[in-house]
Design an enzyme around this catalytic site. Structure first.
Site, PDB file in Angstrom:
ATOM      1  N   ASP A 106      84.120  97.879  30.037  1.00 22.71           N
ATOM      2  CA  ASP A 106      83.810  97.744  28.619  1.00 22.71           C
ATOM      3  C   ASP A 106      82.459  97.026  28.490  1.00 22.71           C
ATOM      4  O   ASP A 106      81.405  97.649  28.552  1.00 22.71           O
ATOM      5  CB  ASP A 106      84.974  96.977  27.978  1.00 22.71           C
ATOM      6  N   PHE A 155      88.939 101.408  21.071  1.00 22.57           N
ATOM      7  CA  PHE A 155      90.033 100.882  21.888  1.00 22.57           C
ATOM      8  C   PHE A 155      90.973 102.019  22.281  1.00 22.57           C
ATOM      9  O   PHE A 155      91.392 102.813  21.440  1.00 22.57           O
ATOM     10  CB  PHE A 155      90.791  99.809  21.115  1.00 22.57           C
TER      11      PHE A 155
HETATM   12  P1  5GP Z   1      84.921  94.050  30.377  1.00 18.24           P
HETATM   13  O1  5GP Z   1      84.941  92.786  31.171  1.00 18.24           O
HETATM   14  O2  5GP Z   1      84.176  95.179  31.025  1.00 18.24           O
HETATM   15  O3  5GP Z   1      84.436  93.814  28.953  1.00 18.24           O
HETATM   16  O4  5GP Z   1      86.421  94.478  30.143  1.00 18.24           O
HETATM   17  C1  5GP Z   1      87.170  95.055  31.122  1.00 18.24           C
HETATM   18  C2  5GP Z   1      88.651  94.907  30.835  1.00 18.24           C
HETATM   19  O5  5GP Z   1      88.959  94.829  29.428  1.00 18.24           O
HETATM   20  C3  5GP Z   1      89.365  96.146  31.320  1.00 18.24           C
HETATM   21  O6  5GP Z   1      89.717  96.056  32.685  1.00 18.24           O
HETATM   22  C4  5GP Z   1      90.564  96.212  30.396  1.00 18.24           C
HETATM   23  O7  5GP Z   1      91.608  95.422  30.920  1.00 18.24           O
HETATM   24  C5  5GP Z   1      90.089  95.600  29.095  1.00 18.24           C
HETATM   25  N1  5GP Z   1      89.690  96.667  28.137  1.00 18.24           N
HETATM   26  C6  5GP Z   1      88.437  96.957  27.721  1.00 18.24           C
HETATM   27  N2  5GP Z   1      88.445  97.972  26.830  1.00 18.24           N
HETATM   28  C7  5GP Z   1      89.739  98.345  26.684  1.00 18.24           C
HETATM   29  C8  5GP Z   1      90.387  99.359  25.893  1.00 18.24           C
HETATM   30  O8  5GP Z   1      89.796 100.148  25.150  1.00 18.24           O
HETATM   31  N3  5GP Z   1      91.749  99.447  26.027  1.00 18.24           N
HETATM   32  C9  5GP Z   1      92.467  98.612  26.825  1.00 18.24           C
HETATM   33  N4  5GP Z   1      93.785  98.804  26.854  1.00 18.24           N
HETATM   34  N5  5GP Z   1      91.887  97.642  27.582  1.00 18.24           N
HETATM   35  C10 5GP Z   1      90.530  97.518  27.515  1.00 18.24           C
END
Ligand code: 5GP
Length: 178
Positions: A106, A155
């Protein structure tokens, strides 16, 4: 497929089970080719990647190992802010060809904090395979070497991904109706 409800929110179909499995077969084919004769170590990050990691791993025909880790973040003592540690990483990475398996990238924060810790152990190589990536949400750019799908900044749930604990067992990927 139609609109579903998870907790208090509505989600609409986004990727079918067939689309996901076809893409995973392609990714596995690329990995088989790139790692032929190397016996890589796949490190899957729990919880979200458990279904993706299993389906991807089943498609590989090369010799490969897999382990599962959980990331825990706690407040650092100094100005560093959050510190991320890996629970369950009991394999020595020195000299190994490592492939990180992530469900979704993300902002990139999680991996940008965690990857340097792994590199510290001096693996021979380290690549990332992610099922989903939200390019528009990028804050910390992460090179994703093998990507399933680039998706909009919405999301999503299903196929291992949850909304507040639920939805991981849905076979398809759904996105939030806003
Ligand atoms: P980052 O550190 O890249 O911002 O976030 C990574 C983590 O956030 C992912 O491994 C996941 O657990 C959670 N995450 C980010 N976007 C989503 C989403 O759209 N849906 C869900 N269920 N989890 C997300």
């Amino acid at each position: 497929m139609s609109i579903i409800r998870v907790h208090d929110k509505q989600f609409e179909p986004y990727l079918t089970a067939n689309e996901i499995s076809a893409r995973i077969k392609t990714l596995a084919g690329q990995l088989d080719k790139d790692y032929a004769g190397k016996r890589p170590l796949f490190i899957a990050i729990l919880n979200g990647s458990f279904i993706f990691a299993a389906d991807l791993f089943k498609e590989l025909t090369m010799e490969a190992e897999i382990c599962f880790i959980k990331l825990a973040s706690y407040k650092g003592t100094k100005s560093s802010g959050q510190v991320i540690t890996a629970i369950g990483l009991d394999t020595d990475l020195f000299g190994r060809d490592v492939v990180i398996v992530e469900d979704i990238v993300d902002t990139g924060k999680t991996l940008s904090e965690f990857l340097p810790q792994l590199k510290h152990q001096q693996p021979a190589s380290m690549k990332i395979v992610a099922l989903l990536h939200k390019p528009e949400a990028t804050v910390f750019p992460i090179p994703i070497d093998y990507l399933g799908f680039a998706i909009p900044n919405k999301f999503v749930v299903g196929y291992g991904l949850d909304y507040d604990g639920l939805g991981r067992n849905i076979r398809e990927i759904y996105k939030l109706v806003e």
